[in-house]
Design a protein around this motif. Structure first.
Motif, short mmCIF file in Angstrom:
data_model
loop_
_atom_site.label_atom_id
_atom_site.label_comp_id
_atom_site.label_asym_id
_atom_site.label_seq_id
_atom_site.Cartn_x
_atom_site.Cartn_y
_atom_site.Cartn_z
N ASP A 199 0.83 -1.21 0.00
CA ASP A 199 0.00 0.00 0.00
C ASP A 199 0.87 1.26 0.00
O ASP A 199 0.54 2.26 -0.65
N LYS A 200 2.01 1.19 0.73
CA LYS A 200 2.91 2.34 0.78
C LYS A 200 3.50 2.64 -0.59
O LYS A 200 3.59 3.80 -1.02
N ARG A 208 8.31 -1.39 -11.55
CA ARG A 208 8.70 -2.34 -10.51
C ARG A 208 7.49 -2.80 -9.70
O ARG A 208 7.38 -3.98 -9.35
N LEU A 209 6.57 -1.86 -9.43
CA LEU A 209 5.37 -2.22 -8.68
C LEU A 209 4.51 -3.19 -9.48
O LEU A 209 3.99 -4.16 -8.94
N ALA A 210 4.40 -2.93 -10.78
CA ALA A 210 3.62 -3.82 -11.63
C ALA A 210 4.25 -5.21 -11.70
O ALA A 210 3.56 -6.23 -11.68
N ASP A 211 5.61 -5.23 -11.77
CA ASP A 211 6.31 -6.52 -11.80
C ASP A 211 6.07 -7.30 -10.52
O ASP A 211 5.86 -8.52 -10.55
N LEU A 212 6.10 -6.58 -9.37
CA LEU A 212 5.89 -7.23 -8.08
C LEU A 212 4.48 -7.79 -7.98
O LEU A 212 4.27 -8.93 -7.56
N GLU A 213 3.49 -6.98 -8.38
CA GLU A 213 2.10 -7.44 -8.32
C GLU A 213 1.88 -8.64 -9.23
O GLU A 213 1.19 -9.60 -8.86
N LYS A 214 2.48 -8.60 -10.41
CA LYS A 214 2.34 -9.72 -11.35
C LYS A 214 3.01 -10.99 -10.79
O LYS A 214 2.48 -12.10 -10.91
N SER A 270 11.53 -11.48 -3.12
CA SER A 270 12.35 -10.83 -2.10
C SER A 270 13.34 -9.86 -2.74
O SER A 270 13.56 -8.75 -2.25
N LYS A 271 13.94 -10.28 -3.85
CA LYS A 271 14.91 -9.43 -4.55
C LYS A 271 14.23 -8.15 -5.06
O LYS A 271 14.77 -7.05 -4.93
N LEU A 272 13.05 -8.29 -5.66
CA LEU A 272 12.33 -7.14 -6.19
C LEU A 272 11.89 -6.21 -5.06
O LEU A 272 11.94 -4.98 -5.21
N MET A 273 11.47 -6.78 -3.92
CA MET A 273 11.09 -5.95 -2.78
C MET A 273 12.27 -5.11 -2.29
O MET A 273 12.11 -3.96 -1.91
N ASN A 274 13.46 -5.68 -2.30
CA ASN A 274 14.66 -4.96 -1.87
C ASN A 274 15.02 -3.83 -2.81
O ASN A 274 15.67 -2.84 -2.41
N GLU A 275 14.62 -3.95 -4.08
CA GLU A 275 14.94 -2.90 -5.07
C GLU A 275 13.97 -1.74 -5.02
O GLU A 275 14.24 -0.68 -5.56
N LEU A 276 12.82 -1.93 -4.38
CA LEU A 276 11.83 -0.84 -4.32
C LEU A 276 12.22 0.22 -3.31
O LEU A 276 12.88 -0.07 -2.33
#
Length: 321
Positions: free
Chosen positions: A67-68, A146-152, A315-321
């Motif tokens: 959400d953030k 990046r957000l779209a990639d994470l959600e997908k 986890s890797k993508l979350m670290n890049e956000l």
């Protein structure tokens, strides 16, 4: 079993008066042991509830972070719109100054120079705002991507586990009603097999019918190499007595041997990556039902095959956000 032993001891104490005191003391000791075991199970249940609450907190934390990120993306979009509006205003001002400059040139050369100086300053401000706008736009596009990639990726993992559950349910349909269930829980797929399908009492040798079910699970896992597999053995709270099949020390030992037996069958499938397999013995400490009834004990004696998606990429993508 423990109740039957206690009843036999009471009957013996009533018929044999010369040893009644010793038998009574033995019964007292066994009652104390049972009470101690009950307290231990209550403590274990408290720990499990705490673990469950922690998992709920972790899930809420991930949702909060998502959400953030969405809020940050919306803020960047708002900043972009405001900056663009400012740019349009600067362009309008630039046009107005340019017109004023041309009009004033005919009337007053000095005034014209002042207007030209103002025009140059506006041009610099315009260029700076344009550069800032471009940077905000680039940041917004990168964050949104990046957000779209994470959600997908999260949606793909959920779809994968749902499909895996459906595939397992179809493959194991012949075992419905025979002590085998397949369900989704907390983003994982659980294949639960009661011991009546797999083992004889006190044994860790898998029977023919149970081996067939395990191999069907292995066929599905062989087609899903990115799934981690945890095999847990569970027992009721009956104590191990005597020597079973060469020697089993306790329920921990028996549950571990049974979990390892399932791993050995899955390992026969060459398509399964062995490093994805883990065997664990839980003993009597994670019951599904109360051990006070025969039905409850039967439900507690089980093997659970827990399938978990690998989350390294997320986890890797979350670290890049």
């Amino acid at each position: 079993m423990i109740r039957k032993i206690a009843l036999a001891c009471v009957v013996l104490s009533l018929t044999t008066s010369c040893v009644s005191k010793k038998i009574y003391q033995d019964l007292e000791n066994k009652y104390a042991d049972l009470k101690k075991e009950n307290n231990a199970l209550s403590d274990e249940n408290g720990v499990l509830k705490t673990d469950k609450n922690q998992l709920e907190l972790d899930k809420n934390k991930l949702q909060s972070e998502l959400d953030k990120l969405k809020a940050e993306r919306d803020k960047l979009a708002s900043d972009y719109a405001a900056t663009k509006k400012n740019l349009d205003n600067l362009k309008a001002s630039y046009s107005a100054l340019e017109k004023d400059s041309n009009d004033a040139l005919e009337a007053n050369i000095n005034k014209n120079r002042q207007l030209l100086a103002q025009l140059e300053a506006k041009e610099k401000a315009l260029a700076a705002e344009q550069e800032r706008l471009n940077k905000l736009k680039k940041d917004l596009e990168a964050s949104s991507s990046r957000l779209a990639d994470l959600e997908k990726m999260i949606a793909d993992k959920e779809a994968l586990m749902n499909k895996l559950k459906e595939t397992l349910s179809k493959s194991l349909k012949a075992f419905e009603g025979k002590g085998l269930t397949v369900e989704n829980r907390n983003g994982k797929v659980y294949v639960s097999m009661e011991n009546k399908l797999l083992f004889e009492s006190g044994s860790w040798t898998v029977g023919a019918e149970g081996k067939k079910a395990v191999k069907l699970v292995g066929d599905v896992l062989g087609q899903n190499p990115d799934i981690s597999v945890l095999i847990e053995g569970h027992t009721d709270n009956d104590k191990i007595t005597g020597t079973i099949g060469g020697g089993v020390e306790n329920n921990w030992d028996l549950s571990t041997k049974r979990a390892t037996a399932i791993v050995n069958i899955l390992s026969e499938n060459k398509a399964i990556d062995k490093k994805n397999l883990t065997a664990a013995g839980r003993g009597e400490y994670m019951p599904l039902m109360s051990n006070d009834t025969a039905e409850g004990k039967a439900k507690n004696r089980r093997i659970e095959i827990i399938l978990t998606p690998k989350l390294d990429e997320i986890s890797k993508l979350m670290n890049e956000l």
